[in-house]
Design a protein around this motif. Sequence first.
Motif, mmCIF file in Angstrom:
data_model
loop_
_atom_site.group_PDB
_atom_site.id
_atom_site.type_symbol
_atom_site.label_atom_id
_atom_site.label_comp_id
_atom_site.label_asym_id
_atom_site.label_seq_id
_atom_site.Cartn_x
_atom_site.Cartn_y
_atom_site.Cartn_z
ATOM 1 N N GLU A 184 0.862 -1.179 0.000
ATOM 2 C CA GLU A 184 0.000 0.000 0.000
ATOM 3 C C GLU A 184 0.896 1.225 0.000
ATOM 4 O OE1 GLU A 184 -3.217 0.230 -0.289
ATOM 5 O OE2 GLU A 184 -3.475 -1.938 -0.415
ATOM 6 N N SER A 185 1.281 1.653 -1.213
ATOM 7 C CA SER A 185 2.339 2.654 -1.328
ATOM 8 C C SER A 185 1.988 3.990 -0.700
ATOM 9 C CB SER A 185 2.716 2.843 -2.800
ATOM 10 O OG SER A 185 1.566 3.105 -3.575
ATOM 11 N N LYS A 186 0.704 4.368 -0.708
ATOM 12 C CA LYS A 186 0.354 5.669 -0.139
ATOM 13 C C LYS A 186 0.730 5.725 1.348
ATOM 14 C CE LYS A 186 -3.916 5.318 -1.388
ATOM 15 N NZ LYS A 186 -5.371 5.604 -1.535
ATOM 16 N N GLU A 187 0.345 4.659 2.084
ATOM 17 C CA GLU A 187 0.623 4.640 3.517
ATOM 18 C C GLU A 187 2.119 4.487 3.785
ATOM 19 O OE1 GLU A 187 -1.663 1.536 5.192
ATOM 20 O OE2 GLU A 187 -3.568 2.269 4.389
ATOM 21 N N THR A 188 2.770 3.555 3.054
ATOM 22 C CA THR A 188 4.175 3.271 3.339
ATOM 23 C C THR A 188 5.071 4.437 2.949
ATOM 24 O OG1 THR A 188 3.623 1.005 2.733
ATOM 25 C CG2 THR A 188 5.928 1.473 3.152
ATOM 26 N N LEU A 189 4.788 5.096 1.848
ATOM 27 C CA LEU A 189 5.591 6.234 1.423
ATOM 28 C C LEU A 189 5.556 7.335 2.483
ATOM 29 C CD1 LEU A 189 4.812 6.575 -2.401
ATOM 30 C CD2 LEU A 189 7.054 6.191 -1.358
ATOM 31 N N SER A 190 4.380 7.600 2.987
ATOM 32 C CA SER A 190 4.253 8.647 4.000
ATOM 33 C C SER A 190 5.040 8.295 5.253
ATOM 34 C CB SER A 190 2.776 8.862 4.360
ATOM 35 O OG SER A 190 2.062 9.303 3.219
ATOM 36 N N SER A 191 5.038 7.009 5.615
ATOM 37 C CA SER A 191 5.750 6.599 6.833
ATOM 38 C C SER A 191 7.251 6.741 6.689
ATOM 39 C CB SER A 191 5.402 5.151 7.183
ATOM 40 O OG SER A 191 5.931 4.251 6.222
ATOM 41 N N LEU A 192 7.760 6.754 5.428
ATOM 42 C CA LEU A 192 9.200 6.885 5.207
ATOM 43 C C LEU A 192 9.716 8.275 5.582
ATOM 44 C CD1 LEU A 192 9.834 4.982 1.822
ATOM 45 C CD2 LEU A 192 10.509 4.294 4.139
ATOM 46 N N LYS A 193 8.799 9.235 5.714
ATOM 47 C CA LYS A 193 9.223 10.584 6.091
ATOM 48 C C LYS A 193 9.890 10.603 7.469
ATOM 49 C CE LYS A 193 5.791 13.203 3.434
ATOM 50 N NZ LYS A 193 4.635 14.132 3.515
ATOM 51 N N SER A 194 9.619 9.566 8.250
ATOM 52 C CA SER A 194 10.216 9.531 9.589
ATOM 53 C C SER A 194 11.678 9.111 9.551
ATOM 54 C CB SER A 194 9.425 8.567 10.491
ATOM 55 O OG SER A 194 9.492 7.244 9.970
ATOM 56 N N VAL A 195 12.127 8.511 8.443
ATOM 57 C CA VAL A 195 13.522 8.074 8.347
ATOM 58 C C VAL A 195 14.277 8.753 7.198
ATOM 59 C CG1 VAL A 195 13.194 5.831 9.453
ATOM 60 C CG2 VAL A 195 12.790 6.048 6.999
ATOM 61 N N LEU A 196 13.543 9.294 6.229
ATOM 62 C CA LEU A 196 14.174 9.986 5.103
ATOM 63 C C LEU A 196 13.613 11.389 4.988
ATOM 64 C CD1 LEU A 196 13.956 7.182 2.336
ATOM 65 C CD2 LEU A 196 15.915 7.718 3.807
ATOM 66 N N SER A 197 14.479 12.348 4.688
ATOM 67 C CA SER A 197 13.981 13.703 4.485
ATOM 68 C C SER A 197 13.108 13.744 3.240
ATOM 69 C CB SER A 197 15.158 14.674 4.337
ATOM 70 O OG SER A 197 15.826 14.447 3.098
ATOM 71 N N GLU A 198 12.200 14.692 3.193
ATOM 72 C CA GLU A 198 11.285 14.782 2.048
ATOM 73 C C GLU A 198 12.053 15.020 0.760
ATOM 74 O OE1 GLU A 198 7.590 17.647 0.764
ATOM 75 O OE2 GLU A 198 7.650 16.875 2.821
ATOM 76 N N GLY A 199 13.097 15.843 0.832
ATOM 77 C CA GLY A 199 13.897 16.117 -0.358
ATOM 78 C C GLY A 199 14.568 14.867 -0.888
ATOM 79 N N LEU A 200 15.153 14.070 0.039
ATOM 80 C CA LEU A 200 15.819 12.827 -0.368
ATOM 81 C C LEU A 200 14.802 11.829 -0.913
ATOM 82 C CD1 LEU A 200 18.291 11.023 -0.576
ATOM 83 C CD2 LEU A 200 17.957 10.385 1.830
ATOM 84 N N LEU A 201 13.639 11.757 -0.307
ATOM 85 C CA LEU A 201 12.588 10.835 -0.744
ATOM 86 C C LEU A 201 12.170 11.142 -2.177
ATOM 87 C CD1 LEU A 201 10.786 8.512 0.112
ATOM 88 C CD2 LEU A 201 9.216 10.180 1.138
#
Length: 393
Positions: A52-69
């Motif tokens: 479920e990419s919408k949920e998982t992508l958002s959760s990555l903000k806690s470990v990756l900066s938005e710019g890097l993502l």
Amino acid sequence: MDLNIIGNEYRLAPDLVITYINGKPQLRLPSLHSRIKVDWKVLSVVSAFGGESKETLSSLKSVLSEGLLYSIINKLIESKVLIPVSEHNKSEITKMIKEWSEWGEPTWFMHLESKNSQYKSADDVGAEFAKSAEPAPLAYKCNCKESKIPLPTPTSLDNNCLSDILTLRRTCRNFSDSPITLSDLSNLLFYTGGILFTNSTRFFGRVIKKSAPSPGGRHSIELYPVVNNCDGLESGIYHYCQKHHALNLISKEKDVKPFLNDALYGQDYFLDASVTVFYTSVIDRLKWKYKGSRIYRIMHYETTHYAQNFLLTGTALNLGVFTTGAINESLIESKLKIDGIHEIPLYVSGAGNKMETSPYSRADITLSEHLPEDVKVSLPESLSSVDEQKILG
């Protein structure tokens, strides 16, 4: 672009495979022949698109900066690891993977990885070899110092015309207990894998030529006859030395049938053949000249050229013949004393005197309307048992 929109509009490429080379991850797209070295951050983003990419992508903000993502996502799109949903749904690769799914992932991966490979000209390849001092591996195995059993000089196969040999070739599953002659075995091995002549080449040294063609004249194939019933030979497992047209004994066997039954996965209707030949490929002979994955395909083509020669020679000798690819490679490697890395088993064929079978009993045979008037055609044998009928249909 919003992460939710990206998650809805992009999918992972259908042929994406993650491999680890020397412990380091790579993204592989075999249809594009591309390899992309990545780290855990990129793998995290790739994994996000696997669920479920919408949920998982958002959760990555806690470990990756938005710019890097966003930077990683853009690079994945540029490299076609991520493709638009519309492109994914209509992709021929998506259709292939779905249609080939029962064959397993290695099948479509190898097919795509080796498809449309680029070939270099002989001059380009020759220029590369001119810079290399690596000598070519020997084009044959010879253990004649340890064990040498000379074979009779091959004879001319002039008792049938080619059209008869082609139409009389039929898979035999009923062999008699009458042995083949040493001359028969000599002819089978020579016309399958014996050396006709050698000649020098511009770039690749001296090459051998046989009745069967070979990629680049490398002739990676070796023959291992397993003798069950041949005049003048003990039952056992042998290697055919093509250089000396001789046999090298690997092991004596009072009865080769238990090994053959296991090696051929219980195809017991082949066990009474007088000789069963295992074909192996010596990989280093091919690697010396060819570096791409397509050679894995061509290696199998080469083996079947050899096997076809075996089948036609056996037919010309009025022997029953067979071939099968249902083999237990690990068992064969152990018995032939090969390592399964530098030399691997690929195929099997066999020959023997045909049993006099009962009158023909297969149903509903229709000869082709295009056969020449005077052609000889060998029809399928009568089936020997109910079990065999179930197997063959």
